[in-house]
Design a protein around this motif. Structure first.
Motif, PDB file in Angstrom:
ATOM      1  N   SER A  45      38.760  45.248  49.184  1.00  0.00           N
ATOM      2  CA  SER A  45      40.087  44.658  49.021  1.00  0.00           C
ATOM      3  C   SER A  45      40.078  43.556  47.967  1.00  0.00           C
ATOM      4  O   SER A  45      40.934  43.514  47.089  1.00  0.00           O
ATOM      5  CB  SER A  45      40.563  44.100  50.362  1.00  0.00           C
ATOM      6  OG  SER A  45      41.802  43.478  50.214  1.00  0.00           O
ATOM      7  N   ILE A  46      39.096  42.683  48.046  1.00  0.00           N
ATOM      8  CA  ILE A  46      38.991  41.592  47.072  1.00  0.00           C
ATOM      9  C   ILE A  46      38.706  42.142  45.683  1.00  0.00           C
ATOM     10  O   ILE A  46      39.350  41.767  44.708  1.00  0.00           O
ATOM     11  CB  ILE A  46      37.882  40.597  47.487  1.00  0.00           C
ATOM     12  CG1 ILE A  46      38.266  39.870  48.756  1.00  0.00           C
ATOM     13  CG2 ILE A  46      37.576  39.617  46.362  1.00  0.00           C
ATOM     14  CD1 ILE A  46      39.454  38.948  48.632  1.00  0.00           C
ATOM     15  N   LEU A  47      37.759  43.032  45.576  1.00  0.00           N
ATOM     16  CA  LEU A  47      37.371  43.556  44.268  1.00  0.00           C
ATOM     17  C   LEU A  47      38.474  44.392  43.647  1.00  0.00           C
ATOM     18  O   LEU A  47      38.687  44.334  42.436  1.00  0.00           O
ATOM     19  CB  LEU A  47      36.069  44.341  44.383  1.00  0.00           C
ATOM     20  CG  LEU A  47      34.864  43.494  44.795  1.00  0.00           C
ATOM     21  CD1 LEU A  47      33.646  44.379  45.008  1.00  0.00           C
ATOM     22  CD2 LEU A  47      34.579  42.413  43.771  1.00  0.00           C
ATOM     23  N   ASN A  48      39.207  45.153  44.440  1.00  0.00           N
ATOM     24  CA  ASN A  48      40.315  45.937  43.903  1.00  0.00           C
ATOM     25  C   ASN A  48      41.435  45.057  43.403  1.00  0.00           C
ATOM     26  O   ASN A  48      42.047  45.346  42.382  1.00  0.00           O
ATOM     27  CB  ASN A  48      40.842  46.926  44.951  1.00  0.00           C
ATOM     28  CG  ASN A  48      39.922  48.104  45.139  1.00  0.00           C
ATOM     29  OD1 ASN A  48      39.104  48.417  44.283  1.00  0.00           O
ATOM     30  ND2 ASN A  48      40.034  48.747  46.269  1.00  0.00           N
ATOM     31  N   SER A  49      41.725  43.959  44.098  1.00  0.00           N
ATOM     32  CA  SER A  49      42.783  43.062  43.637  1.00  0.00           C
ATOM     33  C   SER A  49      42.369  42.389  42.343  1.00  0.00           C
ATOM     34  O   SER A  49      43.183  42.202  41.444  1.00  0.00           O
ATOM     35  CB  SER A  49      43.142  42.042  44.709  1.00  0.00           C
ATOM     36  OG  SER A  49      42.094  41.143  44.929  1.00  0.00           O
ATOM     37  N   SER A  52      42.715  44.943  39.556  1.00  0.00           N
ATOM     38  CA  SER A  52      44.108  45.141  39.183  1.00  0.00           C
ATOM     39  C   SER A  52      44.595  44.048  38.253  1.00  0.00           C
ATOM     40  O   SER A  52      45.316  44.292  37.291  1.00  0.00           O
ATOM     41  CB  SER A  52      45.006  45.167  40.432  1.00  0.00           C
ATOM     42  OG  SER A  52      44.659  46.238  41.257  1.00  0.00           O
ATOM     43  N   LYS A  53      44.192  42.802  38.517  1.00  0.00           N
ATOM     44  CA  LYS A  53      44.602  41.682  37.663  1.00  0.00           C
ATOM     45  C   LYS A  53      43.990  41.811  36.274  1.00  0.00           C
ATOM     46  O   LYS A  53      44.619  41.469  35.284  1.00  0.00           O
ATOM     47  CB  LYS A  53      44.188  40.358  38.302  1.00  0.00           C
ATOM     48  CG  LYS A  53      45.001  40.002  39.509  1.00  0.00           C
ATOM     49  CD  LYS A  53      44.539  38.687  40.091  1.00  0.00           C
ATOM     50  CE  LYS A  53      45.301  38.381  41.371  1.00  0.00           C
ATOM     51  NZ  LYS A  53      44.834  37.161  42.020  1.00  0.00           N
ATOM     52  N   ILE A  54      42.781  42.302  36.205  1.00  0.00           N
ATOM     53  CA  ILE A  54      42.119  42.449  34.902  1.00  0.00           C
ATOM     54  C   ILE A  54      42.838  43.487  34.052  1.00  0.00           C
ATOM     55  O   ILE A  54      43.017  43.309  32.856  1.00  0.00           O
ATOM     56  CB  ILE A  54      40.628  42.848  35.104  1.00  0.00           C
ATOM     57  CG1 ILE A  54      39.876  41.674  35.716  1.00  0.00           C
ATOM     58  CG2 ILE A  54      39.980  43.262  33.780  1.00  0.00           C
ATOM     59  CD1 ILE A  54      38.484  42.024  36.189  1.00  0.00           C
ATOM     60  N   HIS A  55      43.278  44.576  34.677  1.00  0.00           N
ATOM     61  CA  HIS A  55      43.900  45.676  33.934  1.00  0.00           C
ATOM     62  C   HIS A  55      45.411  45.577  33.856  1.00  0.00           C
ATOM     63  O   HIS A  55      46.052  46.470  33.352  1.00  0.00           O
ATOM     64  CB  HIS A  55      43.487  47.010  34.560  1.00  0.00           C
ATOM     65  CG  HIS A  55      42.026  47.282  34.369  1.00  0.00           C
ATOM     66  ND1 HIS A  55      41.479  47.563  33.137  1.00  0.00           N
ATOM     67  CD2 HIS A  55      40.997  47.274  35.248  1.00  0.00           C
ATOM     68  CE1 HIS A  55      40.173  47.747  33.262  1.00  0.00           C
ATOM     69  NE2 HIS A  55      39.846  47.560  34.540  1.00  0.00           N
ATOM     70  N   ALA A  56      46.001  44.485  34.328  1.00  0.00           N
ATOM     71  CA  ALA A  56      47.464  44.357  34.314  1.00  0.00           C
ATOM     72  C   ALA A  56      47.956  43.958  32.935  1.00  0.00           C
ATOM     73  O   ALA A  56      47.284  43.486  32.095  1.00  0.00           O
ATOM     74  CB  ALA A  56      47.895  43.311  35.332  1.00  0.00           C
TER      75      ALA A  56
END
Length: 56
Positions: A45-49, A52-56
């Motif tokens: 959960s932490i790593l996916n969030s 997501s921020k990196i690729h936004a």
């Protein structure tokens, strides 16, 4: 804060793995397996969030 959560999740995973290695009780094994799943879900959960921020 996220680093702390990841460290805690890793610690829970280590405790769960140690429990799985040393217990002979089927109920304890089930509890340790669940602990391991929860810790893995926390890390994912932490790593996916963060991902997501990196690729936004």
């Amino acid at each position: 804060m996220k680093e702390n959560i990841i460290e805690w999740a890793q610690l829970i995973s280590c405790y769960a793995q140690a429990g799985l290695n040393y217990t002979n009780d089927i109920h304890d094994k089930h509890r340790y397996q669940e602990m391991k799943k929860v810790s893995e879900a926390m890390m994912a959960s932490i790593l996916n969030s963060e991902h997501s921020k990196i690729h936004a």
